[in-house]
Scaffold this motif. Structure first.
Motif, PDB file in Angstrom:
ATOM      1  N   UNK A 172      13.496  13.147 -74.544  1.00 31.19           N
ATOM      2  CA  UNK A 172      13.488  13.733 -75.293  1.00 31.19           C
ATOM      3  C   UNK A 172      14.589  14.214 -75.531  1.00 31.19           C
ATOM      4  N   UNK A 173      15.353  15.089 -73.990  1.00 26.99           N
ATOM      5  CA  UNK A 173      16.896  15.836 -74.157  1.00 26.99           C
ATOM      6  C   UNK A 173      17.824  14.516 -74.633  1.00 26.99           C
ATOM      7  N   UNK A 174      18.030  13.325 -74.060  1.00 26.98           N
ATOM      8  CA  UNK A 174      18.296  12.519 -74.695  1.00 26.98           C
ATOM      9  C   UNK A 174      18.988  12.142 -75.560  1.00 26.98           C
ATOM     10  N   UNK A 175      17.612  11.882 -76.613  1.00 25.56           N
ATOM     11  CA  UNK A 175      17.714  12.005 -77.712  1.00 25.56           C
ATOM     12  C   UNK A 175      18.153  12.729 -78.655  1.00 25.56           C
ATOM     13  N   UNK A 176      17.995  14.183 -78.109  1.00 24.25           N
ATOM     14  CA  UNK A 176      18.880  15.338 -79.014  1.00 24.25           C
ATOM     15  C   UNK A 176      20.124  15.505 -78.687  1.00 24.25           C
ATOM     16  N   UNK A 279       6.598   7.553 -72.470  1.00 27.79           N
ATOM     17  CA  UNK A 279       7.815   7.450 -72.371  1.00 27.79           C
ATOM     18  C   UNK A 279       8.513   6.306 -72.774  1.00 27.79           C
ATOM     19  N   UNK A 280       7.260   5.425 -72.683  1.00 25.50           N
ATOM     20  CA  UNK A 280       7.933   4.284 -72.878  1.00 25.50           C
ATOM     21  C   UNK A 280       9.198   3.883 -74.551  1.00 25.50           C
ATOM     22  N   UNK A 281       7.746   4.652 -75.300  1.00 29.10           N
ATOM     23  CA  UNK A 281       8.167   5.167 -76.338  1.00 29.10           C
ATOM     24  C   UNK A 281       9.458   5.866 -76.386  1.00 29.10           C
ATOM     25  N   UNK A 282       9.865   6.807 -75.539  1.00 24.83           N
ATOM     26  CA  UNK A 282      10.672   7.706 -75.910  1.00 24.83           C
ATOM     27  C   UNK A 282      12.054   7.179 -75.714  1.00 24.83           C
ATOM     28  N   UNK A 283      11.907   6.016 -74.406  1.00 21.71           N
ATOM     29  CA  UNK A 283      12.982   5.449 -74.124  1.00 21.71           C
ATOM     30  C   UNK A 283      13.869   4.686 -75.292  1.00 21.71           C
ATOM     31  N   UNK A 284      12.483   3.509 -75.492  1.00 20.64           N
ATOM     32  CA  UNK A 284      13.646   2.816 -76.708  1.00 20.64           C
ATOM     33  C   UNK A 284      13.686   3.688 -78.390  1.00 20.64           C
ATOM     34  N   UNK A 286      15.636   6.727 -77.542  1.00 16.82           N
ATOM     35  CA  UNK A 286      17.299   7.436 -77.294  1.00 16.82           C
ATOM     36  C   UNK A 286      17.457   5.660 -76.915  1.00 16.82           C
ATOM     37  N   UNK A 287      17.614   4.664 -77.241  1.00 15.67           N
ATOM     38  CA  UNK A 287      18.692   3.560 -77.115  1.00 15.67           C
ATOM     39  C   UNK A 287      18.820   3.012 -78.707  1.00 15.67           C
ATOM     40  N   UNK A 332      18.608  -3.023 -77.038  1.00 18.05           N
ATOM     41  CA  UNK A 332      18.185  -2.467 -77.177  1.00 18.05           C
ATOM     42  C   UNK A 332      16.130  -3.325 -77.649  1.00 18.05           C
ATOM     43  N   UNK A 333      16.342  -4.089 -77.415  1.00 20.21           N
ATOM     44  CA  UNK A 333      15.199  -4.851 -77.878  1.00 20.21           C
ATOM     45  C   UNK A 333      14.349  -4.980 -76.435  1.00 20.21           C
ATOM     46  N   UNK A 334      14.665  -4.716 -75.399  1.00 20.98           N
ATOM     47  CA  UNK A 334      14.737  -5.296 -74.148  1.00 20.98           C
ATOM     48  C   UNK A 334      13.997  -3.587 -73.563  1.00 20.98           C
ATOM     49  N   UNK A 335      14.929  -2.552 -74.528  1.00 23.25           N
ATOM     50  CA  UNK A 335      14.097  -1.296 -73.686  1.00 23.25           C
ATOM     51  C   UNK A 335      13.000  -0.936 -74.892  1.00 23.25           C
ATOM     52  N   UNK A 336      13.374  -1.009 -76.204  1.00 22.24           N
ATOM     53  CA  UNK A 336      12.261  -0.853 -77.286  1.00 22.24           C
ATOM     54  C   UNK A 336      10.801  -1.403 -77.298  1.00 22.24           C
ATOM     55  N   UNK A 337      11.048  -2.433 -76.967  1.00 23.69           N
ATOM     56  CA  UNK A 337      10.149  -3.645 -76.515  1.00 23.69           C
ATOM     57  C   UNK A 337      10.118  -4.074 -77.893  1.00 23.69           C
TER      58      UNK A 337
END
Length: 369
Positions: A172-176, A279-284, A286-287, A332-337
């Protein structure tokens, strides 16, 4: 007074002042660089010659060699940016430092963010400072998330939930940080006055690709720990191999030793499924934000207005821009599944729907069934 002290003082004064003056002149012309201007050409050559006089005096390494490589690398990158040739004697110093450390003999983004005790910058422009600061904060957020995820397999199940929450906070800090950068960074200033310092350049006869804000290991730790990417995937394997010389020395072992695949662990145990998926959603998220709100508007869109005579040479860090953008889009496709071939979309959907994997699926490959 040591030559390293002299070099650092020059970088903090005349070097930054000259680059700032040149950038303001380029921006006034709305050009990436201005040629055949007597005053500007003299300043470019003076920067090259003054820096070379300091760099070539460096003998045995004093202090942190990686920090010194950053100092020398900033000088080399500025010469490349202003299109003045660096004396081979100065290139040789960077080459010697890079060989000793086992890294590319040039500055990388860590030298501006997480490994920059002297707070060096190329210019005094606020746009460069914003780029360095917010990208640096994103790296710290990724580091926080990766450290938490690596610990999950070694703690009791009752504690793993707290680690997933820690990873979520880091992402979440990455997205911020990404949102703040998108709001503060001026697109034209970035494209004309910040990006050009990240170009590829030659050291001792070999061209090394440009610095990349993604040159750190934590984001790959997260990819692999969450099972969103797979070291056996040729595409992703190329990402890791290509990145290896450009990450700080302490990050290199992390690229060689993938973390435990938590997707397989959660599939098998059914514990902390919701927190894992968060966590998976947050990673996708942010990227995807980084790609669609930073890469596209600040790099891809401005490139559409580049004069034809420079378009063929335009790059973000090395490969042609269209190749870079295609690679980032695949990430993006991979990290956001996303629902694309070769992503973890199917396995994450099964988790959300409460399905348990078949025995043949419990290989930890991170690939969809």
């Amino acid at each position: 007074m040591s030559v390293v002290t002299d070099l650092n003082r020059w970088l903090a004064t005349d070097f930054a002042d000259t680059n700032t003056f040149l950038e303001e002149a380029y921006f006034a012309d709305r050009a990436e660089i201005v040629y055949e201007n007597i005053d500007l050409d003299q300043r470019k050559r003076a920067l090259r010659d003054d820096g070379a006089a300091l760099v070539t005096r460096i003998g045995d390494v004093e202090g942190d060699p990686y920090d010194l490589l950053g100092a020398v690398g900033l000088y080399l990158a500025a010469c490349r940016r202003h299109e003045v040739d660096v004396p081979e004697s100065a290139q040789a110093v960077a080459g010697r430092l890079g060989v000793a450390l086992g890294v590319a003999p040039r500055f990388v983004f860590a030298h501006l963010s997480t490994h920059n005790p002297a707070a060096r910058t190329f210019t005094r422009l606020p746009h460069e400072q914003a780029f360095n600061t917010y990208n640096g904060l994103a790296v710290l957020g990724y580091d926080r998330a990766a450290a938490a995820l690596r610990r999950v397999p070694s703690v009791a199940t009752s504690l793993a939930g707290a680690l997933y929450e820690e990873a979520l906070a880091g992402l979440e800090a990455v997205l911020d940080a990404g949102r703040a950068l998108a709001a503060e960074l001026d697109g034209a200033r970035f494209f004309l006055n910040v990006r050009p310092y990240f170009k590829p350049h030659v050291v001792c006869g070999t061209e090394y690709r440009g610095a990349n804000a993604g040159d750190f290991a934590a984001v790959n730790d997260i990819d692999l720990a969450l099972g969103l990417c797979d070291v056996g995937d040729p595409f992703y394997q190329r990402i890791l191999v290509e990145k290896y010389p450009y990450v700080p020395p302490e990050d290199q072992p992390r690229l060689r030793t993938p973390p435990v695949n938590l997707l397989t662990l959660v599939e098998e145990t059914g514990t902390h499924t919701e927190k894992f998926l968060a966590v998976c959603r947050a990673h996708g998220a942010a990227y995807a934000f980084h790609h669609h709100r930073l890469v596209v508007p600040f790099l891809a869109k401005p490139a559409e207005n580049v004069p034809p005579d420079r378009l063929a040479r335009l790059t973000a860090s090395g490969p042609p821009l269209d190749v870079v953008l295609a690679t980032l889009s695949r990430l993006v496709d991979l990290r956001a599944a996303r629902d694309r071939p070769g992503t973890a979309h199917g396995r994450l959907s099964d988790l959300r729907n409460g399905a348990r994997p078949q025995v043949s699926d419990r290989r930890g490959s991170g690939l969809p069934r």
